[in-house]
Motif scaffolding. Sequence first.
Motif, PDB file in Angstrom:
ATOM      1  N   ALA A 123       0.705  -1.260   0.147  1.00 29.19           N
ATOM      2  CA  ALA A 123       0.027  -0.152  -0.075  1.00 29.19           C
ATOM      3  C   ALA A 123       0.917   1.301   0.075  1.00 29.19           C
ATOM      4  N   MET A 124       1.964   1.403   0.747  1.00 25.11           N
ATOM      5  CA  MET A 124       2.694   2.397   0.635  1.00 25.11           C
ATOM      6  C   MET A 124       3.579   2.677  -0.558  1.00 25.11           C
ATOM      7  N   SER A 125       4.202   1.629  -1.347  1.00 24.08           N
ATOM      8  CA  SER A 125       4.539   1.556  -2.511  1.00 24.08           C
ATOM      9  C   SER A 125       3.614   2.139  -3.624  1.00 24.08           C
ATOM     10  N   ALA A 126       2.347   1.598  -3.407  1.00 22.71           N
ATOM     11  CA  ALA A 126       1.361   1.969  -4.486  1.00 22.71           C
ATOM     12  C   ALA A 126       1.002   3.570  -4.149  1.00 22.71           C
ATOM     13  N   THR A 127       1.084   3.826  -2.793  1.00 18.81           N
ATOM     14  CA  THR A 127       0.429   5.290  -2.554  1.00 18.81           C
ATOM     15  C   THR A 127       1.612   6.403  -2.948  1.00 18.81           C
ATOM     16  N   GLU A 128       2.942   5.995  -2.952  1.00 12.54           N
ATOM     17  CA  GLU A 128       4.084   6.867  -3.304  1.00 12.54           C
ATOM     18  C   GLU A 128       3.893   6.759  -4.783  1.00 12.54           C
ATOM     19  N   THR A 129       3.492   5.824  -5.545  1.00 12.62           N
ATOM     20  CA  THR A 129       3.499   5.578  -6.915  1.00 12.62           C
ATOM     21  C   THR A 129       2.383   6.635  -7.363  1.00 12.62           C
ATOM     22  N   ALA A 130       1.233   6.762  -6.787  1.00 10.06           N
ATOM     23  CA  ALA A 130       0.196   7.584  -7.119  1.00 10.06           C
ATOM     24  C   ALA A 130       0.381   8.977  -6.710  1.00 10.06           C
ATOM     25  N   ARG A 131       1.102   9.213  -5.871  1.00  4.29           N
ATOM     26  CA  ARG A 131       1.596  10.531  -5.578  1.00  4.29           C
ATOM     27  C   ARG A 131       2.266  11.095  -6.670  1.00  4.29           C
ATOM     28  N   LYS A 132       3.487  10.254  -7.358  1.00  2.00           N
ATOM     29  CA  LYS A 132       4.292  10.676  -8.318  1.00  2.00           C
ATOM     30  C   LYS A 132       3.324  10.780  -9.701  1.00  2.00           C
ATOM     31  N   LEU A 133       2.474  10.068  -9.777  1.00  2.00           N
ATOM     32  CA  LEU A 133       1.700  10.259 -11.085  1.00  2.00           C
ATOM     33  C   LEU A 133       0.777  11.338 -10.928  1.00  2.00           C
ATOM     34  N   SER A 134       0.518  11.826  -9.949  1.00  2.00           N
ATOM     35  CA  SER A 134      -0.548  12.898  -9.682  1.00  2.00           C
ATOM     36  C   SER A 134       0.048  14.276  -9.788  1.00  2.00           C
ATOM     37  N   ARG A 135      -0.831  15.265 -10.393  1.00  2.00           N
ATOM     38  CA  ARG A 135      -0.198  16.529 -10.335  1.00  2.00           C
ATOM     39  C   ARG A 135      -0.569  17.368  -8.932  1.00  2.00           C
ATOM     40  N   SER A 136      -1.534  16.945  -8.469  1.00  2.00           N
ATOM     41  CA  SER A 136      -1.963  17.269  -6.964  1.00  2.00           C
ATOM     42  C   SER A 136      -2.697  16.303  -6.137  1.00  2.00           C
ATOM     43  N   THR A 137      -2.611  16.959  -4.887  1.00  2.00           N
ATOM     44  CA  THR A 137      -3.323  15.852  -3.874  1.00  2.00           C
ATOM     45  C   THR A 137      -4.558  15.529  -4.090  1.00  2.00           C
ATOM     46  N   ARG A 138      -5.320  16.323  -4.494  1.00  2.00           N
ATOM     47  CA  ARG A 138      -6.753  16.337  -4.864  1.00  2.00           C
ATOM     48  C   ARG A 138      -6.739  15.156  -6.012  1.00  2.00           C
TER      49      ARG A 138
END
Length: 427
Positions: free
Chosen positions: A390-405
């Motif tokens: 979950a942490m690795s996927a979360t970090e990946t999602a953060r890098k793919l996203s332009r914003s927190t929203r």
Amino acid sequence: MLRSRWPQFILRALILAGFIFTILSGFLGSQVGSHNFAIIFVWIAWWSALKLFFIPLGGRTWCSICPIPLPGEWLQNKGILRSRGPQTRPGKRWPRLWRNAWLPVFGFVLVGWFGAIILTAPRVTAFVLLGLFLLATMLSLIYERRAFCRHVCPVGGFIGLYARLAPPVISVNEPSLCALHTKKTCYEVCPWEQYPPALKTSANCGLCLECLRACPYNNISLRLRPWGAELPLAAKMGLDDVFLALTMLTTAAIDTVIFLGPWGILKSVAYTIGSPAWWIFAASFLLLTLVIVPAFYTLVVWVAERIRKERFSFKRSLVYYGPILLPIGLTSWMAFTLAFASTKSSYLLPVLSDPLGWGWNLLGLTNHLPTGQTSSFSLALQTLLLAGGAMSATETARKLSRSTRESIPLLAFIATYTWIMLWLLLG
């Protein structure tokens, strides 16, 4: 050692002998699964080792020693220790329509449908292994290179999906040297139809090392990289890979319910193939795998895309966010396997002592009573695996996203799936 073909050949020959013995034991041995070598060593020893060690640490390392394509490759190359070359049997090109992961998806859906009987009936396991063996050999005589491994094998599809996360990788030392070498020997000998200087992902590289041996300039190396190095972009991931990843997520949860959950009636229903209850199970399995989970992921991507300022085509968006599925998928399978193996591993020694269930006692362990159980250490390790995914996927999602929203719907998907697996495994 890597340049010599002998160590790899000896390993593959020994595993091929074990593979043939496994098929024979499935047909000739006791049909009680817990007393048969085929069930215990395929679905408890090998399948567990594949998910706990080979894939997360070695990527496609198993593919480099897999015995299934071996006879077909010998016939194709007209020799046992020969690589591809002028003597290789000419074969047809694999149809362009199926140069993707859709056939492995179909194969895994079939395994999910009939998993209960495949994992418990020795004769069914033997038929499955023999079928894969014959299919791989037949395709090697019709199509060029390893068509079966690249486009058909469901296990190969499973391994290739998560090999993107593993450390081993084939790489070129000096790309400029490759540009000057017009013969492209590495591509000519590669049974996986890969060109090392253009290799962007480990998903389709079988680590056979033929390119390393063929390079006249010693310009190709086997290297180790950080775990998850291909994230967050997961190079060359397609819509078929995303659907395969979603299939893996769903089947991991369903297998947990059937084989580890407290609902014994579900396992009984999954085993009684053809009964009215089984058809309900089969329909539910298809609904979850092919409709509900993909629809949930599609909704998540649609919401994230609405928030993102830079718009892609919707198909590209489905692929763009696909890498978040890889860490949670692999760690879920690892957590499930850890729980499954910890309760079944005590069958290994008795079966070694009496592999066919004929009353032998070769090691004096036939009467050893299985006492496997889930320990607190195993439960803690399962929790850590799921949390790490979950942490690795979360970090990946953060890098793919332009914003927190933009990342919020992705994080909701990750959290929901992780919570479901934690509940199924730990209660």
